[in-house]
Design an enzyme around this catalytic site. Structure first.
Site, PDB file in Angstrom:
ATOM      1  N   TYR A  99       0.858  -1.186   0.000  1.00 30.94           N
ATOM      2  CA  TYR A  99       0.000   0.000   0.000  1.00 30.94           C
ATOM      3  C   TYR A  99       0.892   1.233   0.000  1.00 30.94           C
ATOM      4  O   TYR A  99       1.849   1.319   0.768  1.00 30.94           O
ATOM      5  CB  TYR A  99      -0.876  -0.011   1.247  1.00 30.94           C
ATOM      6  CG  TYR A  99      -1.774   1.205   1.398  1.00 30.94           C
ATOM      7  CD1 TYR A  99      -2.856   1.413   0.543  1.00 30.94           C
ATOM      8  CD2 TYR A  99      -1.539   2.140   2.403  1.00 30.94           C
ATOM      9  CE1 TYR A  99      -3.677   2.514   0.687  1.00 30.94           C
ATOM     10  CE2 TYR A  99      -2.366   3.255   2.556  1.00 30.94           C
ATOM     11  CZ  TYR A  99      -3.428   3.428   1.700  1.00 30.94           C
ATOM     12  OH  TYR A  99      -4.242   4.528   1.844  1.00 30.94           O
ATOM     13  N   ASP A 140       9.305   2.752  -0.098  1.00 30.69           N
ATOM     14  CA  ASP A 140       8.278   3.412   0.687  1.00 30.69           C
ATOM     15  C   ASP A 140       8.463   2.976   2.140  1.00 30.69           C
ATOM     16  O   ASP A 140       8.015   1.902   2.544  1.00 30.69           O
ATOM     17  CB  ASP A 140       6.897   3.033   0.146  1.00 30.69           C
ATOM     18  CG  ASP A 140       5.780   3.715   0.906  1.00 30.69           C
ATOM     19  OD1 ASP A 140       6.078   4.433   1.892  1.00 30.69           O
ATOM     20  OD2 ASP A 140       4.608   3.545   0.526  1.00 30.69           O
ATOM     21  N   LYS A 146       4.337   9.147   8.787  1.00 33.25           N
ATOM     22  CA  LYS A 146       4.050   8.589  10.111  1.00 33.25           C
ATOM     23  C   LYS A 146       5.020   9.079  11.201  1.00 33.25           C
ATOM     24  O   LYS A 146       4.856  10.184  11.679  1.00 33.25           O
ATOM     25  CB  LYS A 146       3.943   7.065  10.013  1.00 33.25           C
ATOM     26  CG  LYS A 146       2.748   6.717   9.099  1.00 33.25           C
ATOM     27  CD  LYS A 146       2.286   5.295   9.039  1.00 33.25           C
ATOM     28  CE  LYS A 146       0.993   5.245   8.224  1.00 33.25           C
ATOM     29  NZ  LYS A 146       0.954   4.270   7.172  1.00 33.25           N
TER      30      LYS A 146
END
Ligand SMILES: *Cc1c(COP(=O)(O)O)cnc(C)c1O
Length: 431
Positions: free
Chosen positions: A144, A239, A267
């Site tokens: 994702y 990522d 994050k």
């Protein structure tokens, strides 16, 4: 269990928010029932509006490496807040946070701050396309990379749960340039490069996957991606929105010594406030406006509150180096859980990396890709999820979301969690 107030708020929320939430997994569709509305977090715990307390393994889906309201982070936010919420002008905190990122990832020359992981990956792909003059992007099933059009082909997270390969509203022509192949299958990657290699702008990958549950790269997989991309002139994008600063002061790239061309972060680097970043060598990053022609911008980008929270977080991580302790506690927890499930005859596979892990209920030996992850027992997960809520432990409300630990999950919290699991597993009808 009294969840009167959450139940009431959920009804009300559905009148003003699609599905009653601002992001799909929060609605509990994968596990059923009423989502707990959260009032407060403190350390390893969260408190719902009905006054119940839970050990939190969601941790806001990754940002809270120190748990809720670590004093260093809240003080940094308060200090920045006292000076203003944003100026639409450069501020010193951007330089300091970029400096910490560069220190942690020595291959990074330049950092562009954005407001979410989604923006970071979206812009990273634009950058790769601009740099190579090519259109195709290769991604992996179950990885994702946020919700931009390009990536919504067999993503993990919400997409896996509902089994939707992509979303309506995305023109076929847009995802025509998105190539998808199974995680951990380097042979498949090589075959794709043999066919289309000179048209591929980039490979994008989660170097440890965290959105189909935690799936570790096979030995040589990431090195194979580095070689394939290099020999065909494609860029490699790691990522590390989840793994950045969760697995080391740095990420998987620094841990295993494989350098991507572009790194995306999010994050943890915002210390709990919205943030994202794309990072890379000067030669690539200089394409970004105003230095280069590639347009990318943001009203809130480099917001001083996010920058300050991120700075306090990374500084504290650097000072305290909690990664050994995090790893030991994760391993202790998994060891205890393994015994509990074994005693009940429930087959389970654990995948973990430092402070993030997954438990997959499967008779299989290993979980190495999306189809392994999807063959696990989702009903059992849902049952366990609710049994644990009753015992005061909050798991992520989907079998495809990872469990996150923080430094606040000390030994007593781990033992408390194991006790709750013991009771939940013993009492429920799980088999
Ligand atoms: C969470 C996540 C994103 C998206 O970040 P948002 O801030 O939610 O947009 C991208 N990539 C990975 C690996 C993620 O886990």
């Amino acid at each position: 269990m009294n969840i009167e107030r959450s139940t009431h708020l959920f009804v009300e929320a559905k009148r003003c928010l699609p599905g009653g939430v601002s992001s799909p997994v929060r609605a509990y569709n994968a596990v059923g029932g009423v989502p707990r509305f959260i009032n407060e977090g403190r350390g390893a715990y969260i408190f719902d509006v009905d006054g119940r307390k839970y050990v939190d393994y969601v941790m806001a889906y990754g940002p809270l490496i120190f748990g809720h309201r670590h004093p260093a982070v809240t003080e940094a936010i308060e200090e920045a807040l006292a000076r203003g919420t944003g100026f639409g002008a450069p501020s010193e905190s951007e330089i300091r946070l970029a400096g910490l990122i560069k220190e942690a990832f020595p291959f990074v020359d330049l950092v562009r701050f954005v407001n979410s992981g989604t923006e970071a990956t979206m812009s990273a792909v634009r950058l790769a396309r601009a740099q190579t003059g090519r259109d195709y992007v290769l991604k992996f099933e179950g990885c994702y990379h946020g919700h931009a059009d390009t990536f919504l082909v067999r993503p993990g997270s919400g997409g896996s749960t509902s089994g939707i390969p992509s979303s309506p509203g995305i023109p076929k022509e847009v995802v025509r340039y998105t190539l998808v192949t199974p995680y951990n299958d380097i042979g498949a990657v090589e075959r794709i490069f043999e066919q289309k290699g000179r048209k591929i702008a980039a490979i994008i990958v989660e170097p440890v996957a965290g959105n189909m549950g935690v799936v570790l790269p096979k030995k040589g997989f990431l090195q194979g991606l580095r070689e394939a991309s290099k020999s065909y002139g494609a860029l490699l994008i790691f990522d590390e929105v989840i793994t950045g600063f969760r697995v080391a002061f740095g990420g998987i790239s620094t841990k295993i010594g494989v350098e991507p061309d572009i790194l995306t972060l999010g994050k943890i680097i915002g210390g709990g406030l919205p943030v994202g970043a794309l990072c890379g060598k000067r030669s690539v990053m200089e394409l970004l406006a105003p230095q280069g022609p590639l347009y990318q911008a943001g009203t809130f980008s480099g917001n001083p509150l996010s920058m300050s929270a991120g700075m306090a977080t990374l500084r504290t991580l650097k000072e305290e180096n909690p990664y050994g302790a995090l790893r030991r506690r994760t391993e202790r927890l998994i060891e205890g859980l393994r015994d509990i499930f074994k005693a009940k005859g429930i087959p389970v596979v654990f995948n973990h990396e430092t402070a993030v892990f997954s438990m997959f209920f499967t008779r299989g030996e290993r979980v190495m890709n999306l189809s392994d992850a999807q063959s696990t027992d989702k009903k059992l997960y849902a049952e366990l999820f609710h049994a644990l809520l009753a015992e005061g432990v909050m798991l992520p409300p989907s079998p495809y979301e990872a469990l996150f630990l923080s430094t606040a999950h000390g030994d007593t919290v781990i033992e408390e969690t194991l006790k709750a699991f013991g009771k939940a597993v013993a009492r429920s009808s799980l088999t």
